[in-house]
Design an enzyme around this catalytic site. Structure first.
Site, mmCIF file in Angstrom:
data_model
loop_
_atom_site.group_PDB
_atom_site.id
_atom_site.type_symbol
_atom_site.label_atom_id
_atom_site.label_comp_id
_atom_site.label_asym_id
_atom_site.label_seq_id
_atom_site.Cartn_x
_atom_site.Cartn_y
_atom_site.Cartn_z
ATOM 1 C CB ILE A 1 -1.020 0.207 0.899
ATOM 2 C CG1 ILE A 1 -1.773 -1.295 1.266
ATOM 3 C CG2 ILE A 1 -1.969 1.640 1.371
ATOM 4 C CD1 ILE A 1 -2.780 -1.702 2.405
ATOM 5 C CG ASP B 1 -10.097 5.089 6.109
ATOM 6 O OD1 ASP B 1 -11.226 6.211 5.911
ATOM 7 O OD2 ASP B 1 -9.685 4.401 5.364
ATOM 8 C CG HIS C 1 -11.626 1.738 8.234
ATOM 9 N ND1 HIS C 1 -11.211 1.099 9.672
ATOM 10 C CD2 HIS C 1 -11.247 1.367 7.147
ATOM 11 C CE1 HIS C 1 -9.830 0.145 8.958
ATOM 12 N NE2 HIS C 1 -9.476 0.117 7.986
ATOM 13 N N GLY D 1 -11.141 2.866 3.602
ATOM 14 C CA GLY D 1 -9.785 2.372 2.969
ATOM 15 C C GLY D 1 -10.094 1.462 1.303
HETATM 16 O O1 GLV Z 1 -8.084 -1.816 7.652
HETATM 17 C C1 GLV Z 1 -8.975 -2.548 6.305
HETATM 18 C C2 GLV Z 1 -8.389 -3.800 5.279
HETATM 19 O O2 GLV Z 1 -7.201 -4.264 6.802
HETATM 20 O O3 GLV Z 1 -8.406 -4.574 4.709
#
Ligand code: GLV
Length: 340
Positions: free
Chosen positions: A179, A283, A307, A309
């Site tokens: 990421i 987030d 959250h 993401g």
């Molecule tokens: O936060 C999201 C994940 O860990 O997939």
């Protein structure tokens, strides 16, 4: 299978769905949340005795988990030793529909030789997009600007609402995993002058991206943007505390797309209130959901998203499918696609 039937499958691939007998009805799979994209439910239902439940508390998971061979789990309930014990000795596999595993007692599962998978890779782009969004929103004071519109205090003044530039800046990535790398790739388009990163070790990928490996303290003091994209572990818990924020530039922007637990929120609130740093974009926070009267919600220089993401149609569908495929692999005695 007859040639006619095989031929039919070629022409009408969907036919297989209706004619295929469950491969192993004796295997029981529990999907612990009913908001999973259908693709995963269909894949598992076609093969196993699959139960879908909306489980939001430890008590209900304890009650439902007994006797399952595989658990498809979301982050709603912590998967601790009590749940593992309640499942029973036949539990072979835990498929987590997430990248983060901080909600799961991985050590205990491994000790018992229970297979575990998560969903790395398929979510990199969506999470990196949110990191870019938060970086820009915090740097350009979007929350504050919106408040001014709502309060009729929009001012025409050349010194009003000035933000911070990505162009020419140093961006520090804490945790250059997949990421973190996706974030760097995206931000390159913003004419950032230097990327730096820290973590356990220097990485080949860092070299390929032209990013310099620094210590955490060096990164804090040199970066104009500090982006947290590392997992939450006992080692990283609250690493962004009052001391860390004091090491950052007063003009810097802090972004967190990892986990709320990486941050000592009291320290962050103090840093934002006292202008120890310029702004933050988050987030993830503690707790989730955050209540509307929380101090973080009130701060004008703190841009929050709930959250989000991985919250795109495609990403969630890919995560669900990958989790189901991992469970199928485990229950068929094959290698997992994304083992932990
Ligand atoms: O936060 C999201 C994940 O860990 O997939």
């Amino acid at each position: 299978m007859s040639y006619t039937f095989v031929g039919l499958l070629g022409v009408f691939p969907d036919v297989g769905k209706h004619f295929r007998l469950p491969l192993n009805q004796a295997k029981k799979v529990l999907i612990s949340t009913n908001d999973v994209p259908m693709i995963a439910i269909e894949l598992l239902e076609a093969r196993y005795n699959t139960v879908v439940n909306d489980i939001n508390t430890k008590e209900s998971l304890l009650a439902k988990v007994a006797g399952v061979n595989a658990l498809f789990c979301s982050a709603k309930v912590k998967l601790d030793i009590d749940i593992i014990n309640a499942a029973g000795a036949q539990l072979e596999m835990v498929g987590a529909m997430s990248a983060g595993l901080d909600n799961i007692d991985v050590e205990e599962l491994k000790r018992r030789n229970i297979k575990i998978s998560n969903t790395p890779g398929v979510l990199n782009a969506a999470v990196a997009d949110i990191a870019v969004l938060l970086t820009l929103a915090a740097a350009r004071r979007l929350r504050e600007g919106r408040i001014h519109i709502e309060n009729n205090t929009w001012t025409s003044n050349h010194k009003w609402m000035l933000g911070r530039d990505l162009k020419g800046s140093t961006v520090g990535i804490v945790g250059l995993g997949e990421i973190g790398q996706a974030i760097v790739k995206r931000l390159k388009g913003f004419e950032v002058s230097q990327f730096v990163y820290c973590g356990h070790r220097e990485k080949l990928e860092g070299k390929e991206l032209g990013a310099e490996f620094l210590t955490f303290d060096e990164l804090l003091s040199q970066s104009d943007f500090v982006i947290a994209s590392c997992p939450l572990t006992p080692e990283t818990k609250e690493m962004f505390n009052e001391t860390a924020f004091k090491k950052m530039k007063r003009t810097s922007v802090f972004v967190n797309i990892g986990r709320g637990g990486l941050v000592d929120q009291t320290g962050l609130i103090k840093a934002l209130r006292e202008d120890t740093i310029f702004a933050a974009g988050l987030d993830v926070m503690v707790p989730e959901p955050l209540s509307s009267d929380h101090e973080l919600v009130k701060l004008p220089n703190c841009f929050l998203s709930p959250h989000l993401g991985t919250a795109t149609y495609q990403t969630r569908s890919d995560m669900a499918k990958l989790t189901a495929q991992n469970i199928i692999a485990a229950l068929s005695g094959e290698k997992l696609i994304t083992p932990v």
